[in-house]
Write a protein that holds these residues in place. Structure first.
Motif, PDB file in Angstrom:
ATOM      1  N   SER A 150      43.054  34.560  29.721  1.00 49.60           N
ATOM      2  CA  SER A 150      43.770  35.419  29.421  1.00 49.60           C
ATOM      3  C   SER A 150      45.142  34.959  30.109  1.00 49.60           C
ATOM      4  O   SER A 150      45.351  33.629  31.141  1.00 49.60           O
ATOM      5  N   ARG A 151      46.215  35.883  31.424  1.00 46.29           N
ATOM      6  CA  ARG A 151      46.606  35.853  31.351  1.00 46.29           C
ATOM      7  C   ARG A 151      46.272  36.500  33.029  1.00 46.29           C
ATOM      8  O   ARG A 151      46.613  37.985  32.777  1.00 46.29           O
ATOM      9  N   ALA A 152      46.740  36.158  33.938  1.00 44.87           N
ATOM     10  CA  ALA A 152      46.148  37.132  35.564  1.00 44.87           C
ATOM     11  C   ALA A 152      47.082  38.259  35.482  1.00 44.87           C
ATOM     12  O   ALA A 152      48.753  38.483  35.509  1.00 44.87           O
ATOM     13  N   GLY A 153      46.918  39.588  34.962  1.00 45.86           N
ATOM     14  CA  GLY A 153      46.918  40.811  35.095  1.00 45.86           C
ATOM     15  C   GLY A 153      47.535  41.025  34.369  1.00 45.86           C
ATOM     16  O   GLY A 153      48.500  42.345  33.948  1.00 45.86           O
ATOM     17  N   PHE A 154      48.389  39.863  33.242  1.00 46.35           N
ATOM     18  CA  PHE A 154      48.113  40.359  31.607  1.00 46.35           C
ATOM     19  C   PHE A 154      47.710  40.649  30.840  1.00 46.35           C
ATOM     20  O   PHE A 154      46.686  39.293  30.603  1.00 46.35           O
TER      21      PHE A 154
END
Length: 489
Positions: A150-154
């Motif tokens: 994923s994308r960190a925080g997204f």
């Protein structure tokens, strides 16, 4: 499988003449520039097969920090599962140029470029030395299975600031790694196609899993006792199926009670047989004639128009029922099933990324028309690179056999050119990323199938000339499809 597979054991009379260099068409794709805020993070490569290690070699040459995550206990772990099979492409097409440069600098002795290696030889003579190279070994983590990206925080929906967020890679042990980019070379070996003819599992297929083996069991070696004196049903019309059929026939010479049934959806096995006496490669035609002879003499029972509908385990046997589109049924009772029905990609680990997947193949939409098995064999696929492999998620690339989705037209040489282009793009060298080229022998290494063995065992190529899916199915008005599958190099 993050590799090639299943080719003949000897090149017969392979043409030394090369086809003209193939250059990818201009796509008009916009350059993707990664956020400089992520430059301190490594590029994560998933999979330490031939294409993953090639990506690492190119990253090392360009001085980019990287980390390779391999789920298995060794480099080439998936290839080890078919180590007894000889590839159909010789060493000259199996070694990535950047990897060769790294190995040569360490005094590596290159194998005979015209020899067709087994999977085991591919590991021992190439992948293992490459993985142990001082430019790569410190960056390789074994037993590291990726479960999500994923994308960190997204999550996938959130956009504002997304491109500046690092990739977040979660492993099976719960640990997490951040990265500036992800090169997914995890392959498809762990996600074979189902037996069911419509792409769905056959009824009760999962319950009968104990009777089902997937492509390329070691019939003449470690799996001999499983098949000797038994009745085996081989499902699939690709050359992985043909490899197993010939091995079972050889086993039957020593174990006369061994019975073989071959089931395909097409109305004829002509494309698996090859050109016979009229084949441009005499040895290929001779072996195709041999396979045909095994059917015509009754040593292999061929069932055409076979659409697997239900699989029922009953004690020591398994019953397989075919139901074709007109409703006509056939039934086979066997001791074992070999499902040589190809593979499909699993994009589940990237489900929180923004992927642009072709609705048919599961490759990128830009790549799909270049690799469509309805129109292409391995040897006719144009060169392609970062532009065709890019997703709306900047910095994520699926490469190697996984990038082809369900198309069985992949070659290792094609994968090597993919990662050369992708790494150039990650380095910001877009001139090199766009200049994609591929040179193959005149006959195409994937069509060097059905050649005589260099040793006692043989392997057969997928990528049948003229397009794998060109043969119409009997009684089916819904279009052509493929029985076989797998990779080409």
């Amino acid at each position: 499988m993050s590799s090639g597979c299943c080719g003949p054991a000897a090149p017969a009379e392979q043409s030394a003449q090369a086809v003209p260099v193939q250059t990818a068409p201009a796509t008009g794709s916009e350059q993707v520039v990664l956020s400089p805020q992520l430059d301190h993070l490594p590029v994560v490569v998933i999979g330490a097969g031939p294409v993953g290690l090639a990506a690492a070699a190119h990253l090392a040459e360009r001085g980019l920090d990287f980390l390779i995550l391999e789920a298995g206990s060794r480099a080439g772990a998936s290839i080890a599962q078919w180590g007894h099979v000889r590839t159909f492409s010789p060493w000259k097409y199996d070694i990535d140029p950047a990897a060769r440069r790294l190995l040569d600098a360490e005094g590596w002795t290159a194998p005979d470029e015209d020899w067709l290696p087994t999977g085991a030889e591919l590991i021992e003579d190439y992948l293992a030395p490459l993985a142990a190279h001082p430019a790569i070994a410190p960056h390789l983590r074994l037993g590291a299975q990726v479960t999500g990206i994923s994308r960190a925080g997204f999550d996938r929906v959130r956009s504002l600031g997304r491109d500046a967020a690092p990739f977040l890679i979660r492993l099976a042990d719960g640990s997490e790694i951040t990265a500036r980019a992800v090169v997914d070379a995890s392959g498809t070996w762990r996600t074979p196609n189902v037996l069911g003819a419509s792409g769905l599992p056959a009824h009760d297929e999962h319950a009968a899993a104990g009777f089902i083996d997937h492509a390329l069991p070691d019939v003449l070696g470690s799996d001999r006792a499983t098949y000797a004196g038994k009745h085996t049903l081989v499902v699939g019309a690709g050359h992985s199926a043909a490899t197993t059929l010939l091995a079972l026939a050889a086993l039957a010479d020593d174990a006369p009670d061994t019975r073989i049934t071959w089931a395909i959806r097409a109305g004829s096995a002509a494309r698996t047989y090859g050109g016979g006496a009229a084949d441009a490669l005499p040895a290929r035609g001779a072996l195709g004639t041999r396979l045909r002879a095994l059917v015509e003499t009754g040593r292999i029972t061929l069932l055409t128009g076979f659409f697997t509908h239900a699989v029922t385990a009953d004690g020591e046997a398994v019953t397989v029922v075919s139901r074709d589109p007109s409703g006509t049924e056939q039934k086979v009772v066997a001791d074992r099933i070999v499902a040589a029905t190809g593979y499909r990609p699993d994009h589940a680990i990237a489900s929180e990324l923004r992927l642009d997947l072709d609705a048919i193949l599961g490759s990128t939409r830009a790549l799909a028309p270049l690799i469509d098995p309805n129109h292409h064999s391995c040897g006719t696929v144009p060169a392609h690179g970062a532009a065709e492999l890019a997703h709306p998620e900047p910095g994520y690339y699926a490469v190697g056999v996984k990038s082809y989705g369900r198309a069985p037209t992949f070659l290792m040489a094609t994968g090597y050119e993919q990662v050369r282009s992708v790494v150039a793009a990650l380095a910001g060298d877009w001139a090199a990323a766009r200049q994609v080229q591929l040179e193959l022998p005149e006959t195409g290494v994937c069509s060097s199938n059905l050649a005589e063995a260099q040793e006692t065992r043989v392997g057969l190529a997928t990528g049948i000339s003229g397009g794998l899916l060109a043969t119409p199915l009997p009684l089916a008005s819904v279009g052509a499809t493929a029985d076989g599958g797998g990779c080409c190099g």
